[in-house]
Every structure is written in structure tokens, then in C-alpha cells.
Scaffold this motif. Structure first.
Motif, mmCIF file in Angstrom:
data_model
loop_
_atom_site.group_PDB
_atom_site.id
_atom_site.type_symbol
_atom_site.label_atom_id
_atom_site.label_comp_id
_atom_site.label_asym_id
_atom_site.label_seq_id
_atom_site.Cartn_x
_atom_site.Cartn_y
_atom_site.Cartn_z
ATOM 1 N N ASP A 91 0.821 -1.215 0.000
ATOM 2 C CA ASP A 91 0.000 0.000 0.000
ATOM 3 C C ASP A 91 0.851 1.258 0.000
ATOM 4 O O ASP A 91 0.315 2.369 -0.116
ATOM 5 C CB ASP A 91 -0.905 0.027 1.235
ATOM 6 N N THR A 92 2.152 1.110 0.125
ATOM 7 C CA THR A 92 3.040 2.267 0.114
ATOM 8 C C THR A 92 2.947 2.995 -1.219
ATOM 9 O O THR A 92 3.136 2.405 -2.281
ATOM 10 C CB THR A 92 4.489 1.826 0.359
ATOM 11 N N ALA A 93 2.615 4.280 -1.156
ATOM 12 C CA ALA A 93 2.444 5.078 -2.378
ATOM 13 C C ALA A 93 2.083 6.505 -1.989
ATOM 14 O O ALA A 93 1.783 6.795 -0.825
ATOM 15 C CB ALA A 93 1.334 4.488 -3.245
ATOM 16 N N GLY A 94 2.093 7.379 -2.977
ATOM 17 C CA GLY A 94 1.487 8.692 -2.828
ATOM 18 C C GLY A 94 0.003 8.551 -3.102
ATOM 19 O O GLY A 94 -0.379 7.920 -4.088
ATOM 20 N N TYR A 95 -0.822 9.109 -2.244
ATOM 21 C CA TYR A 95 -2.273 9.000 -2.389
ATOM 22 C C TYR A 95 -2.837 10.363 -2.760
ATOM 23 O O TYR A 95 -2.495 11.383 -2.148
ATOM 24 C CB TYR A 95 -2.902 8.496 -1.088
ATOM 25 N N TYR A 96 -3.722 10.344 -3.736
ATOM 26 C CA TYR A 96 -4.261 11.578 -4.283
ATOM 27 C C TYR A 96 -5.788 11.532 -4.274
ATOM 28 O O TYR A 96 -6.382 10.531 -4.684
ATOM 29 C CB TYR A 96 -3.783 11.784 -5.718
ATOM 30 N N CYS A 97 -6.378 12.630 -3.831
ATOM 31 C CA CYS A 97 -7.820 12.790 -3.884
ATOM 32 C C CYS A 97 -8.206 13.205 -5.303
ATOM 33 O O CYS A 97 -7.506 14.015 -5.928
ATOM 34 C CB CYS A 97 -8.227 13.861 -2.872
ATOM 35 N N ASP A 98 -9.294 12.666 -5.791
ATOM 36 C CA ASP A 98 -9.736 12.903 -7.172
ATOM 37 C C ASP A 98 -11.207 13.284 -7.127
ATOM 38 O O ASP A 98 -12.037 12.507 -6.671
ATOM 39 C CB ASP A 98 -9.527 11.614 -7.974
ATOM 40 N N VAL A 99 -11.531 14.479 -7.601
ATOM 41 C CA VAL A 99 -12.925 14.935 -7.606
ATOM 42 C C VAL A 99 -13.320 15.308 -9.028
ATOM 43 O O VAL A 99 -12.593 16.003 -9.725
ATOM 44 C CB VAL A 99 -13.125 16.139 -6.671
ATOM 45 N N ARG A 100 -14.487 14.825 -9.448
ATOM 46 C CA ARG A 100 -15.027 15.173 -10.769
ATOM 47 C C ARG A 100 -16.191 16.134 -10.549
ATOM 48 O O ARG A 100 -17.149 15.816 -9.853
ATOM 49 C CB ARG A 100 -15.492 13.924 -11.507
ATOM 50 N N ALA A 101 -16.075 17.308 -11.158
ATOM 51 C CA ALA A 101 -17.093 18.330 -10.963
ATOM 52 C C ALA A 101 -17.131 19.243 -12.176
ATOM 53 O O ALA A 101 -16.089 19.570 -12.751
ATOM 54 C CB ALA A 101 -16.807 19.144 -9.705
ATOM 55 N N ARG A 102 -18.329 19.629 -12.567
ATOM 56 C CA ARG A 102 -18.527 20.583 -13.663
ATOM 57 C C ARG A 102 -17.760 20.184 -14.917
ATOM 58 O O ARG A 102 -17.166 21.024 -15.594
ATOM 59 C CB ARG A 102 -18.130 21.993 -13.219
ATOM 60 N N GLY A 103 -17.737 18.893 -15.205
ATOM 61 C CA GLY A 103 -17.134 18.414 -16.437
ATOM 62 C C GLY A 103 -15.620 18.284 -16.427
ATOM 63 O O GLY A 103 -15.009 18.010 -17.465
#
Length: 117
Positions: A91-103
Motif C-alpha cells: 500500500d506504500t504510495a502517494g495517495y491523491y484525492c480525485d474529484v469530478r465536478a462541472r465536467g
């Protein structure tokens, strides 16, 4: 413009737990049609970890994290979370939040998670 700031990463021993947080600003949570997390380890391709659709709250988890990770959101505080239990070295990694909004797709700078004894 939507801005995302991840936090909560760090060094954890195998089997330990962490909760990642993603603070969002610029839009309201009503604008998000999907939220999620992806990760990327050095020398490896980016991979989706989990995502949640706003329309029906359907949730996807990568097979290797099912039963260990939980995605959630707080619409009042405009935050997205990833609870990670029973951590493994892979599980070691850089973790990134991903949001889809307004296309469009948005992600932050990431937070590093290292699982090591």
C-alpha cells in the motif's frame, strides 16, 4: 476553480491504520458527481483505489483493498476521507484525492503513505 488538499499520510507499521483527508474548496459538494482516491508508487502506474458516485452512492474499491479501505464524504465540511485498515507494505504510495465536478477532473498534491516495519 476547485482546490484539493490531502493530509493524513505518514509512516505506519504493517497492520496499522490511517485516515486520509481531502479538504476541498472553491466549489460546493453539490457540484461533485464523483469523488475518489488514486495512488501511485515510484516506478509504477497510477491506479484507482476507490471512488463514489454522487448520483447513487455506488462505491468502487480496487480488489486488493476491499474490506480494508473505506471511502466517505462529509458534505457539510466539504471533505473526502479514505480510512485504511490492515495496511500492507504494497500500500506504500502517494495517495491523491480525485474529484469530478462541472465536467472536469481535479486532484491535489497528494500525501505520502509508507507502510514499513
Amino acid at each position: 476553480q476547485l482546490q484539493l488538499v490531502e493530509s493524513g499520510g505518514g509512516l505506519v507499521q504493517p497492520g496499522g491504520s490511517l485516515r486520509l483527508s481531502c479538504a476541498t474548496s472553491g466549489y460546493t459538494s453539490d457540484d461533485y458527481y464523483a469523488i475518489g482516491w488514486f495512488r501511485q508508487a515510484p516506478g509504477k502506474a497510477r491506479e484507482g483505489v476507490s471512488c463514489m458516485r454522487s448520483s447513487n452512492n455506488n462505491i468502487y474499491y480496487k480488489d486488493s483493498v476491499k474490506g480494508r479501505f473505506t471511502i466517505s464524504r462529509d458534505n457539510v465540511r466539504n471533505r473526502v476521507f479514505l480510512r485504511m485498515n490492515s495496511r500492507k507494505t504494497e500500500d506504500t504510495a502517494g495517495y491523491y484525492c480525485d474529484v469530478r465536478a462541472r465536467g472536469s477532473a481535479f486532484w491535489g498534491q497528494g500525501t505520502q503513505v509508507t507502510v514499513s516495519s
